[in-house]
Design an enzyme around this catalytic site. Sequence first.
Site, PDB file in Angstrom:
ATOM      1  CB  ALA A 153       0.567  38.549  18.964  1.00  0.00           C
ATOM      2  CE1 TYR A 154      -4.690  38.324  25.824  1.00  0.00           C
ATOM      3  CE2 TYR A 154      -4.111  36.067  26.383  1.00  0.00           C
ATOM      4  CZ  TYR A 154      -4.759  37.247  26.689  1.00  0.00           C
ATOM      5  OH  TYR A 154      -5.480  37.356  27.852  1.00  0.00           O
TER       6      TYR A 154
END
Length: 245
Positions: A153-154
């Site tokens: 996600a990052y």
Amino acid sequence: MSTNQNRVAVVTGGSRGIGRAVAERLAADGQHVVIAYAGNDVEAKSAVAAIEKAGGRAGAIQADVADEKAVSRLFDTAEQWFGRVDVVVNAAGIMILRPVAQLDLNEFDRMHRTNVRGTFVVAREAVGRLREGGAIITFSTSVTRLNLPTYAAYAASKAAVEALVPILAKEMRGRDITVNAVAPGPTATALFLDGKSEDLIEHIASQNPMQRLGRPEDIAEVTSLLAGPGRWINGQTIYVNGGAA
């Protein structure tokens, strides 16, 4: 005279970690610095005091980078204090690490609000404020190439930042404003070190040919180039990681 001399820089996330190192380096280069910070007044005051003690000029203002009204006030304040804005460094960011199956969507939304929307809001405001000869510098991450578990996600949020950069650079045609991203590798900041064992830190440090973690000052050095003399670097993501990726 340095090509950074007497310029005015807005640095988001400038009260700690890489952002603070960038703010201090730009001030040492001769730029006047406006630090935007999320909420820690003590750290923000400490960053300003360190710059002023070294002979620079700086001020700090609290601002949520994803809030367009707050960002507009940030730029208004910079112009009131120093008369103009030449450089914008968007170092504000959030990193939440979980496997895809375990990441709460509220955490996903919070991270993308800061990392993607925040970058877009700051860049959009910068477009209307920067003078000719200016620079917009955003922050990505070398994790977009390393493909590490728990970083999905990052890394996705930072990949969006990288996609923005070359397009915005082309939209600045004729204005002599550069747009670039800096993509650090593992760097010895509190954000990175928190929760990691010594063995894990040593393992990560050994993965690049330099066999050490990056220092915030390493990242600030490249940012300084992009913020001033590096005028022929444009529309690029610069990976600053000692050769890790």
